[in-house]
Design a protein around this motif. Sequence first.
Motif, PDB file in Angstrom:
ATOM      1  N   SER A   1      18.102 -49.642  -7.596  1.00 56.66           N
ATOM      2  CA  SER A   1      18.064 -49.844  -6.068  1.00 56.66           C
ATOM      3  C   SER A   1      18.205 -48.382  -5.365  1.00 56.66           C
ATOM      4  CB  SER A   1      19.232 -50.680  -5.700  1.00 56.66           C
ATOM      5  OG  SER A   1      19.455 -50.314  -4.616  1.00 56.66           O
ATOM      6  N   LYS A   2      19.141 -47.794  -6.320  1.00 56.26           N
ATOM      7  CA  LYS A   2      19.488 -46.214  -5.809  1.00 56.26           C
ATOM      8  C   LYS A   2      18.197 -45.371  -5.822  1.00 56.26           C
ATOM      9  CE  LYS A   2      23.799 -43.684  -6.275  1.00 56.26           C
ATOM     10  NZ  LYS A   2      24.811 -43.351  -6.931  1.00 56.26           N
ATOM     11  N   VAL A   3      17.562 -45.492  -7.189  1.00 54.19           N
ATOM     12  CA  VAL A   3      16.075 -44.761  -7.171  1.00 54.19           C
ATOM     13  C   VAL A   3      15.315 -45.126  -6.222  1.00 54.19           C
ATOM     14  CG1 VAL A   3      14.396 -44.422  -8.816  1.00 54.19           C
ATOM     15  CG2 VAL A   3      16.709 -44.423  -9.693  1.00 54.19           C
ATOM     16  N   MET A   4      15.197 -46.506  -6.048  1.00 51.25           N
ATOM     17  CA  MET A   4      13.870 -47.024  -5.005  1.00 51.25           C
ATOM     18  C   MET A   4      14.258 -46.485  -3.438  1.00 51.25           C
ATOM     19  SD  MET A   4      11.221 -48.084  -6.114  1.00 51.25           S
ATOM     20  CE  MET A   4      10.466 -48.895  -4.895  1.00 51.25           C
ATOM     21  N   THR A   5      15.352 -46.452  -3.186  1.00 51.45           N
ATOM     22  CA  THR A   5      16.113 -46.399  -1.680  1.00 51.45           C
ATOM     23  C   THR A   5      15.756 -44.689  -1.708  1.00 51.45           C
ATOM     24  OG1 THR A   5      17.678 -48.011  -2.020  1.00 51.45           O
ATOM     25  CG2 THR A   5      17.969 -46.419  -0.052  1.00 51.45           C
ATOM     26  N   GLU A   6      16.041 -43.870  -2.736  1.00 51.57           N
ATOM     27  CA  GLU A   6      15.776 -42.491  -2.542  1.00 51.57           C
ATOM     28  C   GLU A   6      14.216 -42.416  -2.391  1.00 51.57           C
ATOM     29  OE1 GLU A   6      17.807 -40.387  -5.506  1.00 51.57           O
ATOM     30  OE2 GLU A   6      19.805 -41.123  -4.873  1.00 51.57           O
ATOM     31  N   PHE A   7      13.559 -42.985  -3.303  1.00 49.03           N
ATOM     32  CA  PHE A   7      12.212 -42.671  -3.112  1.00 49.03           C
ATOM     33  C   PHE A   7      11.634 -43.041  -1.873  1.00 49.03           C
ATOM     34  CE2 PHE A   7       7.959 -44.872  -3.806  1.00 49.03           C
ATOM     35  CZ  PHE A   7       7.233 -43.651  -4.043  1.00 49.03           C
ATOM     36  N   VAL A   8      11.652 -44.274  -1.104  1.00 46.29           N
ATOM     37  CA  VAL A   8      11.393 -44.469   0.176  1.00 46.29           C
ATOM     38  C   VAL A   8      11.813 -43.584   1.204  1.00 46.29           C
ATOM     39  CG1 VAL A   8      10.606 -46.915  -0.678  1.00 46.29           C
ATOM     40  CG2 VAL A   8      13.021 -46.205   0.629  1.00 46.29           C
ATOM     41  N   ASN A   9      12.867 -42.743   1.018  1.00 48.05           N
ATOM     42  CA  ASN A   9      13.257 -42.005   1.755  1.00 48.05           C
ATOM     43  C   ASN A   9      12.761 -40.199   1.683  1.00 48.05           C
ATOM     44  OD1 ASN A   9      15.327 -42.920   4.093  1.00 48.05           O
ATOM     45  ND2 ASN A   9      15.999 -43.781   2.378  1.00 48.05           N
ATOM     46  N   THR A  10      11.736 -40.389   0.698  1.00 53.89           N
ATOM     47  CA  THR A  10      11.200 -38.853   0.585  1.00 53.89           C
ATOM     48  C   THR A  10      10.100 -38.867   1.611  1.00 53.89           C
ATOM     49  OG1 THR A  10       9.669 -39.845  -1.081  1.00 53.89           O
ATOM     50  CG2 THR A  10      11.778 -38.965  -1.989  1.00 53.89           C
ATOM     51  N   GLU A  11       9.815 -37.462   1.812  1.00 55.46           N
ATOM     52  CA  GLU A  11       8.607 -36.968   2.632  1.00 55.46           C
ATOM     53  C   GLU A  11       7.319 -37.355   2.010  1.00 55.46           C
ATOM     54  OE1 GLU A  11       8.324 -35.486   5.592  1.00 55.46           O
ATOM     55  OE2 GLU A  11      10.296 -35.938   5.661  1.00 55.46           O
ATOM     56  N   ALA A  12       7.340 -37.438   0.689  1.00 55.12           N
ATOM     57  CA  ALA A  12       6.016 -37.828   0.042  1.00 55.12           C
ATOM     58  C   ALA A  12       5.807 -39.475   0.272  1.00 55.12           C
ATOM     59  CB  ALA A  12       6.136 -37.606  -1.676  1.00 55.12           C
ATOM     60  N   TYR A  13       6.807 -39.917   0.265  1.00 57.11           N
ATOM     61  CA  TYR A  13       6.642 -41.500   0.624  1.00 57.11           C
ATOM     62  C   TYR A  13       6.032 -41.741   1.845  1.00 57.11           C
ATOM     63  CZ  TYR A  13       7.206 -46.507   1.245  1.00 57.11           C
ATOM     64  OH  TYR A  13       7.362 -47.756   1.431  1.00 57.11           O
ATOM     65  N   ALA A  14       6.878 -41.029   2.911  1.00 56.83           N
ATOM     66  CA  ALA A  14       6.634 -41.388   4.129  1.00 56.83           C
ATOM     67  C   ALA A  14       4.923 -40.731   4.490  1.00 56.83           C
ATOM     68  CB  ALA A  14       7.264 -40.226   5.280  1.00 56.83           C
ATOM     69  N   GLU A  15       4.855 -39.630   3.829  1.00 54.17           N
ATOM     70  CA  GLU A  15       3.261 -39.108   3.891  1.00 54.17           C
ATOM     71  C   GLU A  15       2.311 -40.031   3.593  1.00 54.17           C
ATOM     72  OE1 GLU A  15       3.367 -35.137   3.519  1.00 54.17           O
ATOM     73  OE2 GLU A  15       1.074 -34.897   3.605  1.00 54.17           O
ATOM     74  N   SER A  16       2.512 -40.537   2.215  1.00 54.60           N
ATOM     75  CA  SER A  16       1.603 -41.483   1.628  1.00 54.60           C
ATOM     76  C   SER A  16       1.247 -42.778   2.395  1.00 54.60           C
ATOM     77  CB  SER A  16       1.879 -41.598   0.117  1.00 54.60           C
ATOM     78  OG  SER A  16       3.071 -42.237   0.146  1.00 54.60           O
ATOM     79  N   THR A  17       2.513 -43.336   2.728  1.00 56.54           N
ATOM     80  CA  THR A  17       2.423 -44.405   3.611  1.00 56.54           C
ATOM     81  C   THR A  17       1.669 -44.245   4.771  1.00 56.54           C
ATOM     82  OG1 THR A  17       4.667 -44.894   2.891  1.00 56.54           O
ATOM     83  CG2 THR A  17       3.989 -46.418   4.460  1.00 56.54           C
TER      84      THR A  17
END
Lengths: 118, 369
Positions: free
Chosen positions: A31-47
Amino acid sequence: MSQSNDKQTFDPFDPTGMLKQMRDSNMETWSKVMTEFVNTEAYAESTGAMLDAWLTTSGPFRKAMESSMGQAMAQMNMPTRDDITRLAERLTNIEMRLDDLDARLSEGAQSNNTQTTN
Amino acid sequence: MTTKESTPAVDAGMPSFSDVCEGWHRAAENLDRFNRMLTTDAKIAQTPKEVVWTLNKAKLYHYIPVVPEQDRKPVPLFMVFAIMNRPHVLDLRPGHSFVEYMLRHGYELYLMDWGEPGPEDKNMCFDDYTLEYLPRAIRKFKSISGAEEFSMLGWCLGALISTMYAALRPDDGLKNLMLLTAPLDFSDQEAGGFTRWSSNPAFNANTIVEKLGNVPGEMIDSGAKMLKPIENYFGSYSMLWDKIENPGTVEAWHAMNTWVRDIIPMAGAAYKQLINELYKENKLVKGTLQLRGETVDLKKLKANLFNVIAEADHITPPCQSESIMDLVGSEDKELFRVRGGHIGIMAGRGAEKNTWPHMESWLSARSGG
């Protein structure tokens, strides 16, 4: 369904027992890993990029579909989606005017009542 | 039914044949119950109410009072929920409903249900919600109740709309304003997933609205769920499985899941405004937001203010709601922090103990004639 005392043993009646044990030991980390992941710039940009790509590629198909449906409806003397939408917008405007009229009538009736009582 | 007359081997850990049968039978029953919870709707929003006003898709409900007239509070409470969810979460299930709770405490309750926008509503923006629909609904319930003053409760985007209304129409009779998890200040562009995603240049709200008209409910729902993917896509269901034999928990889960699954689209123009003018440009707090040509000046908000913040809110992080305390013109204002998430503070198990009584006692002290 699994009881807490089942934790150390395999329970043949609980189809998710093993999964549960795995979950209990790993979920917090995941949960921690995924929550951190979706809060990254890389995730925001790819989405954002994926969404944009989907909208751009599906756009022409949607437009073509709307246009052909519009033509088909016109051929059958039927209103198109746009016609209905425009009509609904007009109805909302009329509804607003009616609402204002209703409010004024109520106000008038109330003041009449007050005058009569006085 | 467990047999106690078992052989020594069974006592040592080997289950008897009847135990095995019973176990599999129980597992099958639980699977069936689990499946039903996922695929059926619970009965929610059961408190008796009447529709007293409609406009386009919007409806104004009046809840049937449950206390005698002489015991009712003279100042009615008007509740405004978000525009991209149904408001039923305020009246989730009998025995666990904020509406029921407030009715029992003698409030005259009105609820604004914005309804589900259709393609014809794609141009509806916050200007319409705040200055067309809300004032009309307020005019209606004031004429019905005969009250000159009223209290307003706004939750999530409903709190945003309520705040804008309170600042733009401070003399309309609004006495008390209660905000729940209000997304108002977006100055911290790294607080919360929504702010991060929407502030990224690759995310273009204009394109979404231009191509789709209204923003599909599924898109909003998956966005919200992706803020905490493991909890929402896995944790919630595994918790249900764990507690599948506990009727109370199952019933609560079913009701909440019914509400969560009932998703509706968001009007395109409102979405564009939310992302561009609020999330990206933070116009409300900067004092540059204009609705119908009127600048929303938070200093003009004079109503008594009770601002409820969920400490573990991942949708509206606390920093988005806190700063309003220094920006409004209200003299009587209170910030109230509750442990819990965006929805949990009002609909979770602890709500009846941790949130509702505080809201009610604050409001009760200000709802006299």
